[in-house]
Design a protein around this motif. Structure first.
Motif, short mmCIF file in Angstrom:
data_model
loop_
_atom_site.label_atom_id
_atom_site.label_comp_id
_atom_site.label_asym_id
_atom_site.label_seq_id
_atom_site.Cartn_x
_atom_site.Cartn_y
_atom_site.Cartn_z
N GLU A 30 0.82 -1.20 0.00
CA GLU A 30 0.00 0.00 0.00
C GLU A 30 0.86 1.25 0.00
OE1 GLU A 30 -2.67 -0.66 3.35
OE2 GLU A 30 -4.30 -0.72 1.91
N ALA A 31 2.02 1.18 0.63
CA ALA A 31 2.90 2.33 0.72
C ALA A 31 3.70 2.55 -0.57
CB ALA A 31 3.87 2.16 1.90
N GLY A 32 3.53 1.67 -1.54
CA GLY A 32 4.18 1.85 -2.83
C GLY A 32 5.45 1.05 -2.99
N ALA A 33 5.81 0.22 -2.01
CA ALA A 33 6.99 -0.60 -2.13
C ALA A 33 6.73 -1.73 -3.13
CB ALA A 33 7.38 -1.17 -0.77
N LYS A 34 7.77 -2.47 -3.46
CA LYS A 34 7.65 -3.58 -4.39
C LYS A 34 6.67 -4.61 -3.85
CE LYS A 34 10.37 -7.01 -6.91
NZ LYS A 34 11.73 -7.57 -7.13
N PRO A 35 5.67 -5.02 -4.66
CA PRO A 35 4.67 -5.98 -4.19
C PRO A 35 5.30 -7.29 -3.72
CG PRO A 35 4.00 -4.99 -6.27
CD PRO A 35 5.43 -4.59 -6.03
N ASP A 36 4.72 -7.90 -2.73
CA ASP A 36 5.21 -9.17 -2.21
C ASP A 36 4.65 -10.32 -3.03
OD1 ASP A 36 6.33 -11.08 -0.42
OD2 ASP A 36 4.38 -11.27 0.54
N PRO A 37 5.47 -11.08 -3.74
CA PRO A 37 4.97 -12.15 -4.61
C PRO A 37 4.16 -13.20 -3.86
CG PRO A 37 7.27 -11.67 -5.09
CD PRO A 37 6.93 -10.93 -3.84
N ALA A 38 4.56 -13.51 -2.62
CA ALA A 38 3.84 -14.55 -1.88
C ALA A 38 2.42 -14.10 -1.54
CB ALA A 38 4.60 -14.90 -0.61
N LEU A 39 2.28 -12.84 -1.15
CA LEU A 39 0.96 -12.31 -0.82
C LEU A 39 0.08 -12.28 -2.05
CD1 LEU A 39 -0.75 -11.00 1.46
CD2 LEU A 39 0.04 -8.79 0.61
N ILE A 40 0.64 -11.87 -3.17
CA ILE A 40 -0.13 -11.83 -4.41
C ILE A 40 -0.54 -13.23 -4.84
CG2 ILE A 40 0.05 -11.30 -6.87
CD1 ILE A 40 1.80 -8.90 -6.09
N ALA A 41 0.38 -14.19 -4.71
CA ALA A 41 0.05 -15.57 -5.09
C ALA A 41 -1.07 -16.12 -4.23
CB ALA A 41 1.30 -16.45 -4.98
#
Length: 418
Positions: free
Chosen positions: A26-37
């Protein structure tokens, strides 16, 4: 199509996805692949793509027409576009929409969105789905206004509907049941929103918790969603866990095959669930069956039925026996048995009539990539022939279903395919 997830990947996803990862995204950092998966997996479990993607449209951009008895509802854009989608939503906004059935500005969602089921989704899972939706391509596509007749175009009426039919609250575990049973209940009652079809819908578009999973005609689709509690219909109390799991994940099993709207659910959603989750759903579904198989009393008497059944046998022997067997034994799993088949003998004959008229295929899945289908007979068989052959299979080989009429066949012949 998205590649199928394995159990090992899913366990890793659960271990790595954390609230800190969502806050970072949410803060604009690189998305977490595990969370997205994890979110993608859960979005599959919730069958989000089926409603929020129009035919030939961009994924999750909405615009799919959803006919209802009250008019046409068009699904919304849930891509991360900041103007037309949910790009400005926070994780809290998304959770409140799922949980409470309200937009971030407090506006009321129409209950075609299954928020009455999604309210049971945990905050952790909601956050993961939100993270996934923020990762899909943003599509600038304005939401299409609903085409609802008066007075249903007045959203304030939804307040009354909510009072009657909506109970807000996350899923509560039954501590007298196993973890596996609770996982299955969570998926069936919550994300899977199976009750949307398998619970009778009343004239107000709502349903009663006391009738949960007792089956009914799906409005506007003219398919019958059988009872999941009654073994006289689709209750799975007499099925093995393996057969139930196969039906959910592959679309075919030794006991039956899915067609119609359920085939879409398997294709878009259930085939992507891991073995542990489909087994958990099977454990739960098997547990809610409440009675023993008991065939209905046939209304086809020998004196009245000789011509009807004779014609039905003639049609069956020439058109059906090559696949389903001369005695209705079938060739499982590709050609389901008709003898002793509960779905053939249900009080409603809508589904077998539609199958004879329109044919169909089970879904192509990883577990059944080249499904065997049934050809349509609407052109080659008259209404009398359709009624005769359906009556024949519903009352032969020990089946005790009731007869259908040519008028029944004619009515369904004119129903648009869904």
């Amino acid at each position: 199509m998205t590649p199928r997830f394995s159990l090992g990947i899913f366990v890793t996803v659960l271990a790595l996805a954390t609230p800190h990862a969502l806050q970072a995204q949410e803060a604009g950092a690189k998305p977490d692949p595990a969370l997205i998966a994890k979110g993608e997996y859960l979005a599959r479990a919730g069958d989000c793509i089926a409603c929020h993607t129009a035919p030939e449209g961009a994924i999750f951009a909405g615009g799919r027409a959803m006919p209802t008895p009250f008019g046409v509802i068009y699904t919304s854009n849930i891509t991360p576009d900041a103007t037309t989608g949910i790009g400005k939503w926070t994780a809290e906004d998304f959770y409140q929409t799922m949980h409470r059935g309200r937009f971030p500005d407090g506006g009321l969602l129409y209950p075609a969105m299954p928020f009455a089921s999604y309210t049971k989704v945990t905050r952790e899972d909601s956050d993961a789905i939100y993270a996934y939706l923020r990762s899909v391509p943003a599509v600038a596509q304005q939401n299409r206004p609903h085409d609802l007749s008066f007075p249903y175009n007045n959203r304030s009426l939804i307040l009354g509907w909510r009072t009657l039919f909506f109970t807000e609250g996350e899923f509560k575990q039954d501590h007298d049941k196993s973890a596996e049973w609770n996982r299955g209940a969570y998926l069936v009652e919550g994300l899977g929103h199976c009750g949307m079809c398998h619970t009778p819908i009343n004239a107000l578009g709502g349903n009663s918790e006391s009738q949960a999973f007792q089956g009914g005609l799906i409005p506007m689709q003219n398919w019958y969603a059988p009872s999941l509690t009654s073994n006289k219909e689709a209750g799975l109390g007499e099925w093995s866990i393996e057969d139930i799991s196969d039906l959910l994940q592959k679309g075919v099993s030794k006991r039956g095959v899915v067609y119609g709207p359920m085939a879409d659910v398997v294709y878009n959603s259930l085939q992507y669930l891991n073995d542990a989750d489909t087994r958990a759903m099977a454990v739960y579904l098997k547990s809610i069956a409440t009675d023993s198989p008991r065939a209905p009393v046939s209304n086809i008497s020998s004196s009245e039925s000789s011509l009807l059944l004779s014609l039905g046998k003639t049609v069956y022997d020439s058109q059906c026996a090559v696949c389903h067997g001369t005695k209705g034994e079938g060739k499982p799993p590709h050609y389901p048995p008709l003898a002793g088949n509960q779905s053939i003998q249900m009080e409603s004959a809508v589904n077998p009539i539609r199958m004879v008229l329109n044919g169909g295929y089970p879904p192509g899945t990883a577990g059944n990539p080249m499904p065997y289908g049934m050809p349509p007979f609407a052109v080659s068989l008259s209404d009398d022939q359709v009624a005769a052959v359906v009556s024949y299979i519903r009352s032969t080989w020990g089946n005790r279903g009731t007869a259908v009429t040519a008028a029944d066949a004619n009515h369904l012949r004119s129903v648009p395919l869904q």
